[in-house]
Motif scaffolding. Structure first.
Motif, short mmCIF file in Angstrom:
data_model
loop_
_atom_site.label_atom_id
_atom_site.label_comp_id
_atom_site.label_asym_id
_atom_site.label_seq_id
_atom_site.Cartn_x
_atom_site.Cartn_y
_atom_site.Cartn_z
N SER A 130 27.26 85.84 74.47
CA SER A 130 27.98 86.30 73.30
C SER A 130 26.88 84.08 72.52
N PHE A 131 26.78 84.42 71.60
CA PHE A 131 25.66 83.77 70.89
C PHE A 131 26.66 83.52 69.76
N GLU A 132 25.85 82.35 68.88
CA GLU A 132 26.78 81.79 67.33
C GLU A 132 26.27 82.30 66.29
N ILE A 133 26.90 81.78 65.22
CA ILE A 133 26.10 82.41 63.75
C ILE A 133 26.95 81.35 62.78
N GLU A 134 26.50 80.94 61.93
CA GLU A 134 27.14 79.90 60.95
C GLU A 134 26.27 80.61 59.99
N TYR A 135 27.04 80.36 59.42
CA TYR A 135 26.96 80.21 57.51
C TYR A 135 27.01 79.04 56.30
N TYR A 136 25.94 78.47 55.65
CA TYR A 136 26.16 77.54 54.72
C TYR A 136 25.65 78.05 53.18
N HIS A 137 26.25 77.21 52.62
CA HIS A 137 25.40 78.39 51.17
C HIS A 137 25.28 76.41 50.55
N THR A 138 24.42 76.23 49.68
CA THR A 138 24.21 75.34 48.38
C THR A 138 23.98 76.02 46.95
N PHE A 139 24.45 75.01 46.28
CA PHE A 139 24.07 75.73 44.71
C PHE A 139 23.09 76.55 44.58
N SER A 140 21.96 76.36 45.24
CA SER A 140 20.89 77.38 44.88
C SER A 140 20.06 78.27 46.20
N ASN A 141 21.18 78.82 47.12
CA ASN A 141 20.96 79.46 48.39
C ASN A 141 21.45 79.67 49.57
N LEU A 142 21.21 80.70 50.41
CA LEU A 142 22.76 81.00 51.22
C LEU A 142 21.49 80.71 52.55
N GLU A 143 22.13 79.90 53.31
CA GLU A 143 21.34 80.15 54.64
C GLU A 143 22.39 80.68 56.44
N VAL A 144 22.13 81.04 56.67
CA VAL A 144 22.69 81.56 57.99
C VAL A 144 21.48 81.68 58.96
N ILE A 145 22.38 80.21 60.38
CA ILE A 145 21.43 80.47 61.47
C ILE A 145 22.83 81.24 62.65
N ILE A 146 21.39 81.79 63.46
CA ILE A 146 21.57 82.59 64.64
C ILE A 146 21.15 81.24 65.87
N GLY A 179 13.26 74.92 73.84
CA GLY A 179 13.43 74.85 74.89
C GLY A 179 14.49 75.13 75.58
N LYS A 180 15.19 74.41 76.68
CA LYS A 180 16.47 74.64 77.07
C LYS A 180 17.03 74.81 76.66
N GLU A 181 17.59 74.53 75.02
CA GLU A 181 18.76 74.19 74.19
C GLU A 181 18.50 75.84 73.22
N GLY A 182 17.47 76.61 73.42
CA GLY A 182 17.45 78.63 73.46
C GLY A 182 17.49 78.36 72.31
N LYS A 183 17.10 79.58 71.47
CA LYS A 183 16.70 79.45 70.25
C LYS A 183 17.15 79.34 69.17
N GLU A 184 16.45 79.46 67.73
CA GLU A 184 17.37 79.40 66.82
C GLU A 184 16.59 79.87 65.44
N PHE A 185 17.59 80.55 64.83
CA PHE A 185 16.64 81.70 63.98
C PHE A 185 17.07 81.24 62.43
N ARG A 186 16.74 80.66 61.36
CA ARG A 186 16.71 80.68 60.52
C ARG A 186 17.10 81.69 59.33
N LEU A 187 18.05 82.13 58.42
CA LEU A 187 17.93 82.76 57.15
C LEU A 187 17.88 82.14 56.23
#
Lengths: 497, 98
Positions: free
Chosen positions: A61-77, A123-131
């Motif tokens: 399994s892996f995690e996907i998170e959704y964030y928004h501000t007034f001017s942008n949307l961010e997804v972190i995997i 590193g040991k905490e894995g990888k993170e992708f931010r869009l």
């Protein structure tokens, strides 16, 4: 955060996640076309995680998170699968056509269909992708649906400033959702559309924030009900302190004690809510905000370089040749009990002086030995519009130096202005770890008291731009000492002077 | 959730895609590709999203000299072909059903 899903590495998840992404994008203002493109980017990334991070299992399994501000949307995997680096997989159309080799096609689409794409090897905490996807803000008048007549106000704005009105009476009350439109109007009348927080022009956004209790504030009104001032704070997530968000008084009613009254009322409200302190990031392209803060007893505890990207403030300096830096001004409301701190020798004097200025009692200790955690606990906050990254370290693991270096290297490709590194002063390992990371060229920023989990943090910073310190205006005497300390470190460690 | 309906007639497989044309869809189609099939008629009227997995599958199908007919592909398909510089390699006049 809007949503967080833990999803399996089964290809069945791709569709529902893309459906959610599409609707979430529409909900926060993307057009249908842009929402679809961003959903394709997410589809590509999830597919790559399934195929390449977990090539032989559909039960991970892996995690996907959704964030928004007034001017942008961010997804972190975030995932803990096999290492792979998108930068090593470039798409080559020639190879695709002649060899059927489509390596990197997915990453090319991710980059094409998002406005920012970052890969962070933790590193040991894995990888993170931010869009990240920017929201194109439509004409703000259209959003506000304000009558054109309101624009006329601006024409006489300068005259208004020059025709100060004496106020005999005014009221200050806690804001309610119904005040949202009046709050927007105060900002419009004061700043036109130049205020850097666009949310303040959107009554619906303000109303939503008040209803969700994210925003606490007071509004000042004349006896006839006309709104003349607003002071808002936001409680800091994960801590018991609050940040001054916005403070404004209509130009023609300044110098009537409106700001003082609002501040006093707000402090009372915060005391009742057991908020322990207020802080403000006061811009340094002019001293006005800092001056107001110090009038109310704030102390400058840090100088944060390049915090805001070339902001123009109407009525102040129109042209400022570098990103604006900020003084971190801090006001304890409820006294904290004495606690031990482990301060690196290089910063001991200035940190203890800062505590002294704040009347905060601490017991500086020299760690006899420090034990590292099994793995580092690090949070990342990217401010894309201002090209800055905040790295918050809660625990040091044995992999700390590697993890931090990887994070810094990952983000250095993104044309950052600055990276801020917050280190826990109540952690015995901090002095030793600060020595170990010296090769990364972080310099002093200051003290961030009670910033995360009610604990004090040392803020360091790494700056990628040339800074002209002569145009950074710091108001207080102690603030000037911090500025001088930061400038010396900058010259020594960054400029190599 | 993406689903497909398929119907085989001699050497042709007709497919209707409901939902996205992605990794899962490709895997479902591959599981129904029996030996001897050399023509795919894919109805994409109910498909709004196609990603690189879908495009790569279709490209590789064409590359093996098979026949392909697409009905109403989603507009984003053309953008992806352009980004991946595959647009000139696809004879869209022959591929698209009117």
């Amino acid at each position: 955060m809007d949503a967080r899903f833990t999803i399996s590495t089964d290809d069945q998840v791709i569709d529902p996640i893309c459906d959610f992404t599409y609707r979430w994008c529409l909900n926060y203002g993307l057009s249908e076309g842009e929402a679809l493109r961003f959903s394709v980017a997410i589809s590509e990334l999830i597919t790559d995680v399934i195929l390449f991070a977990f090539p032989s299992s559909s039960q991970e399994s892996f995690e996907i998170e959704y964030y928004h501000t007034f001017s942008n949307l961010e997804v972190i995997i975030c995932e803990m699968g096999e290492p792979f680096d998108p930068d090593r997989h470039s798409y080559d159309a020639e190879k695709a056509l002649t060899e059927n080799n489509f390596e990197g096609a997915g990453f090319l689409l991710i980059r094409s269909f998002s406005d920012e794409f970052s890969f962070i090897n933790k590193g040991k905490e894995g990888k993170e992708f931010r869009l990240l996807k920017n929201i194109k803000i439509r004409d703000i008048d259209e959003l506000l649906e304000q009558p054109a007549s309101l624009r006329e106000v601006d024409k006489d704005r300068k005259d208004e400033e020059n025709s100060q009105k004496q106020l005999k009476e005014f009221t200050v009350n806690r804001i309610k959702p119904a005040d949202a439109e009046d709050i927007s109007k105060i900002f419009y009348r004061t700043y036109q559309y130049s205020y850097f927080k666009e949310d303040m022009y959107l009554p619906k956004k303000i109303e939503k924030a008040v209803l969700s209790k994210d925003k606490l504030g007071v509004i000042a009104r004349k006896i006839n009900g006309e709104a003349i001032g607003y002071f808002g704070v936001m409680q800091k997530e994960g801590s018991n302190i609050a940040e001054v968000g916005e403070a404004v008084v209509s130009p023609r009613y300044r110098r009537n004690g409106v700001m003082s009254s609002m501040m006093s009322r707000l402090i009372k409200i915060l005391e009742d809510r057991e908020v322990t302190a207020l802080f403000a990031k006061a811009v340094t392209n002019h001293p006005v905000s800092q001056k107001v803060n110090h009038k109310f007893g704030y102390k400058t505890t840090a100088l944060i370089l390049t915090i805001s990207d070339k902001v123009k403030y109407k009525g102040f300096d129109e042209e400022y040749p570098q990103p604006v830096s900020a003084a971190l001004d801090f006001l304890p409301i409820i006294n904290s009990s004495k606690k031990p701190v482990y301060v690196p020798a290089r910063y001991k004097e200035i940190i203890l002086q800062t505590y002294d200025k704040l009347d905060m009692e601490v017991e500086p200790r020299q760690p006899s030995s420090s034990q590292l955690a099994e793995k580092s606990d690090i949070d990342l906050n990217v401010d894309y519009p201002n090209s800055t990254l905040e790295i918050v370290v809660h625990e040091y693991g044995s992999d700390f130096l590697t993890a931090l270096s990887d994070i810094v290297n990952s983000f250095e490709q993104n044309d950052l202005h600055s990276i801020y590194l917050d280190l826990p002063l109540e952690n015995k390992a901090t002095p030793e770890q600060v020595s170990k990371i010296s090769s990364l060229n972080f310099i002093y920023s200051g003290l961030a008291p009670q910033f995360y989990r009610d604990a004090d943090y040392l803020r360091l910073q790494k700056v990628y731009l040339n800074i002209d310190f002569s145009i950074i205006e710091v108001y207080s005497e102690f603030g000037k000492e911090i500025k001088s300390f930061v400038e010396n470190e900058y010259n020594k460690h960054i400029q190599g002077k | 959730m993406s689903t497909i309906n398929t119907y085989r007639e001699s050497k042709a497989l007709s497919i209707t895609v409901h939902g996205a044309f992605n990794l899962r869809t490709v895997r479902m189609i591959k599981s129904r590709l029996a030996p001897g099939i050399d023509k795919l008629n894919i109805n994409l009227i109910n498909c709004d999203l196609i990603d690189s997995e879908g495009i790569i599958f279709l490209h590789q199908w064409l590359d093996r000299n098979n026949e392909l007919k697409l009905t109403e592909p989603p507009p984003i398909m053309y953008e992806i072909l352009d980004i991946l510089k595959l647009d000139n390699a696809w004879e869209l006049d022959n591929i698209l059903n009117n």
